[in-house]
Design a protein around this motif. Structure first.
Motif, PDB file in Angstrom:
ATOM      1  N   UNK A 323      41.460  54.590  39.280  1.00  0.00           N
ATOM      2  CA  UNK A 323      40.694  53.459  39.807  1.00  0.00           C
ATOM      3  C   UNK A 323      41.273  53.074  41.169  1.00  0.00           C
ATOM      4  N   UNK A 324      40.405  52.588  42.066  1.00  0.00           N
ATOM      5  CA  UNK A 324      40.884  52.228  43.406  1.00  0.00           C
ATOM      6  C   UNK A 324      41.686  50.920  43.332  1.00  0.00           C
ATOM      7  N   UNK A 331      39.698  43.607  38.726  1.00  0.00           N
ATOM      8  CA  UNK A 331      39.534  43.689  37.259  1.00  0.00           C
ATOM      9  C   UNK A 331      40.014  42.413  36.570  1.00  0.00           C
ATOM     10  N   UNK A 332      39.220  41.943  35.620  1.00  0.00           N
ATOM     11  CA  UNK A 332      39.585  40.774  34.797  1.00  0.00           C
ATOM     12  C   UNK A 332      39.405  41.184  33.334  1.00  0.00           C
ATOM     13  N   UNK A 333      40.509  41.367  32.597  1.00  0.00           N
ATOM     14  CA  UNK A 333      40.367  41.796  31.197  1.00  0.00           C
ATOM     15  C   UNK A 333      39.521  40.798  30.391  1.00  0.00           C
ATOM     16  N   UNK A 334      38.596  41.305  29.613  1.00  0.00           N
ATOM     17  CA  UNK A 334      37.720  40.439  28.826  1.00  0.00           C
ATOM     18  C   UNK A 334      38.516  39.696  27.757  1.00  0.00           C
ATOM     19  N   UNK A 335      38.331  38.355  27.717  1.00  0.00           N
ATOM     20  CA  UNK A 335      39.037  37.598  26.680  1.00  0.00           C
ATOM     21  C   UNK A 335      38.471  37.879  25.277  1.00  0.00           C
ATOM     22  N   UNK A 347      45.317  51.636  33.222  1.00  0.00           N
ATOM     23  CA  UNK A 347      44.649  51.978  34.492  1.00  0.00           C
ATOM     24  C   UNK A 347      45.616  51.774  35.660  1.00  0.00           C
ATOM     25  N   UNK A 348      46.431  50.725  35.580  1.00  0.00           N
ATOM     26  CA  UNK A 348      47.374  50.427  36.676  1.00  0.00           C
ATOM     27  C   UNK A 348      48.501  51.450  36.772  1.00  0.00           C
ATOM     28  N   UNK A 349      48.699  52.226  35.690  1.00  0.00           N
ATOM     29  CA  UNK A 349      49.733  53.282  35.759  1.00  0.00           C
ATOM     30  C   UNK A 349      49.261  54.463  36.605  1.00  0.00           C
TER      31      UNK A 349
END
Ligand SMILES: Cc1cc2nc3c(=O)[nH]c(=O)nc-3n(C[C@H](O)[C@H](O)[C@H](O)COP(=O)(O)O)c2cc1C
Length: 444
Positions: A323-324, A331-335, A347-349
């Protein structure tokens, strides 16, 4: 404060359609595509789990498949008949516990009592009953009914379990004399007639089955509502759980423990078993490739879902690229989906989009896709945090996935003192450390 020193974890294996728990498992090269109807396959899988000293195998049951249209490409997720499977497995194994799901809403207490106690006799004290209330109208329709409210389902469940346990205890512990010299077969006055009249169900009669080596089967439960806590707190020795984070799992486990206390039981009498899905291969790259081979055809659908989990668009992305930076920042993880934060972390890895999916971020339980030590670390962290008393494992492909777990994960857990090296006894009651019980528990 609970003392977890020297405690050992409980491990169970889920057994469903005979192939495994990743979509596409039935098409894996080398797998017999007819294992769906093979009792030999079920026996083989249970024997491997027994080699790994698993305390039980667990058979879910609807009896239905969530969406019949999936049958076009996927096997139904269930056994042909759970009791038939366990009867076959009982004859070909010696120690492992045998747990099947049976609905309290759609079965008569006498039928449940008879089948599970007969299995308990046949397996020499290894049977467990996962008493669930069923939630789907599709299941209800099979029985010509609609699904009752949670209150009514659990109201009936409380009565059904008590009736089942009363039937289990109706043949007195020492009633069976079978003395060929004296001619006395059984002490008639130690065999009781059960007679219960409840709000939901009545029954009167006797179950002519003497005690098994563990007395009677162990009660399991699977459910998450406050009604489930009440029910399991009264009656269950094991809860088959579902949790995605340590924090959630701690909360769920505590809710069941508190409920057990309320009914005068020791909270340690109820074990909370967390779910885990596995692809155990020697390194992460090979494990991800194995996953992609299994579920690669579902990538478009999974990416669409990941978009919702992260609140960003992904449809123009190259599958082979990470991912860029811009996407990761937006990105905002869905609660509403506890898996979202884990998905974003992966994804951040810097994994490519298809590798992010291959980590099993949209699986039903936390997934370990990698070497055995990663599974062992995950299990140790959860166990030592008090998040669970053990794990039920859903391997990607059963035919080699159970062996991988037994050969690559179990020895590490044993070395770390977290898992037993051999069975402590011969019965399921001994395997899970449940107290003696025959008939109804007088405390609850
Ligand atoms: C891990 C897990 C396994 C379950 N297995 C089954 C099953 O095999 N068959 C079934 O009908 N329901 C199964 N359920 C559904 C539960 O019995 C329950 O009905 C559902 O979680 C809704 O919870 P509630 O009835 O407490 O509201 C399972 C639930 C969980 C969490």
């Amino acid at each position: 404060m609970e003392n977890r020193k020297n405690r050992k974890m409980i491990i169970g294996l889920t057994s469903g359609n005979g192939y495994g728990f990743q979509p596409g498992a039935w098409r894996t090269p080398g797998i017999d595509p007819t294992d769906y109807t093979s009792y030999d396959a079920r026996v083989r899988h249970a024997q491997v789990a027994e080699r790994g000293k698993f305390q039980f195998i667990f058979l879910p049951d609807g009896p239905f498949t969530d969406d019949s249209s999936l049958l076009e490409t996927e096997a139904p997720n269930f056994n042909l008949d759970v009791m038939m499977t366990l009867a076959a497995v009982a004859r070909e194994t010696k120690r492992i516990g045998l747990v099947a799901t049976g609905s309290t809403t759609f079965n008569a207490p006498y039928t449940l009592a008879k089948q599970f106690k007969a299995l308990d006799i046949m397996s020499h004290g290894r049977a467990g009953w996962n008493a669930i209330t069923s939630t789907s109208n599709d299941v209800a329709a099979i029985y010509g009914q609609t699904i009752p409210s949670s209150r009514d389902r659990y109201g009936r469940a409380h009565e059904v379990v008590q009736l089942v346990q009363a039937f289990w205890g109706s043949w007195g512990k020492d009633a069976w004399v079978h003395n060929q010299q004296s001619g006395q077969f059984a002490k008639y006055d130690e065999i009781a007639t059960v007679s219960l009249k409840g709000n939901y169900i009545n029954a009167r009669g006797t179950l002519y089955i003497p005690p098994s080596e563990q007395g009677q089967p162990i009660v399991f439960h699977a459910g998450g509502s406050p009604n489930a806590h009440e029910f399991a707190g009264r009656f269950a020795n094991v809860v088959i759980g579902a949790a995605f984070t340590i924090e959630d799992s701690i909360q769920q486990r505590n809710a069941f423990r508190e409920s057990a206390k309320k009914y005068g039981r020791d909270p340690d009498e109820i074990k909370f078993i967390a779910g885990m899905m596995t692809t155990i291969v020697k390194d992460r790259r090979t494990a991800l490739d194995r996953r992609l081979q299994l579920m690669g055809h579902l990538l478009p659908q999974r990416i669409a879902y990941l978009q919702q989990m992260l609140g960003i668009r992904l449809d123009g992305n190259d599958l082979n690229e990470p991912l860029s930076q811009k996407q990761l920042e937006a990105a905002r993880p869905s609660p509403y989906d506890p898996r979202s934060a884990i998905a974003l972390k992966i994804a951040k890895e810097g994994w490519s989009l298809k590798d992010v999916i291959a980590h099993g971020i949209i699986d039903y339980h936390p997934s370990i896709v990698g070497p055995g030590i990663e599974a062992a670390d995950h299990m140790q962290a959860w166990f030592e945090a008090g998040a669970c008393d053990g794990f039920w494992i859903s391997p990607d492909v059963l035919d080699d996935g159970i062996d991988a777990f037994v050969d690559e994960v179990v020895p590490i857990l044993q070395e770390r003192g977290l898992f037993h090296k051999d069975y402590e006894g011969t019965t399921l009651r001994e395997h899970i450390g449940a107290p003696e019980q025959y008939g109804i528990d007088p405390r609850v």
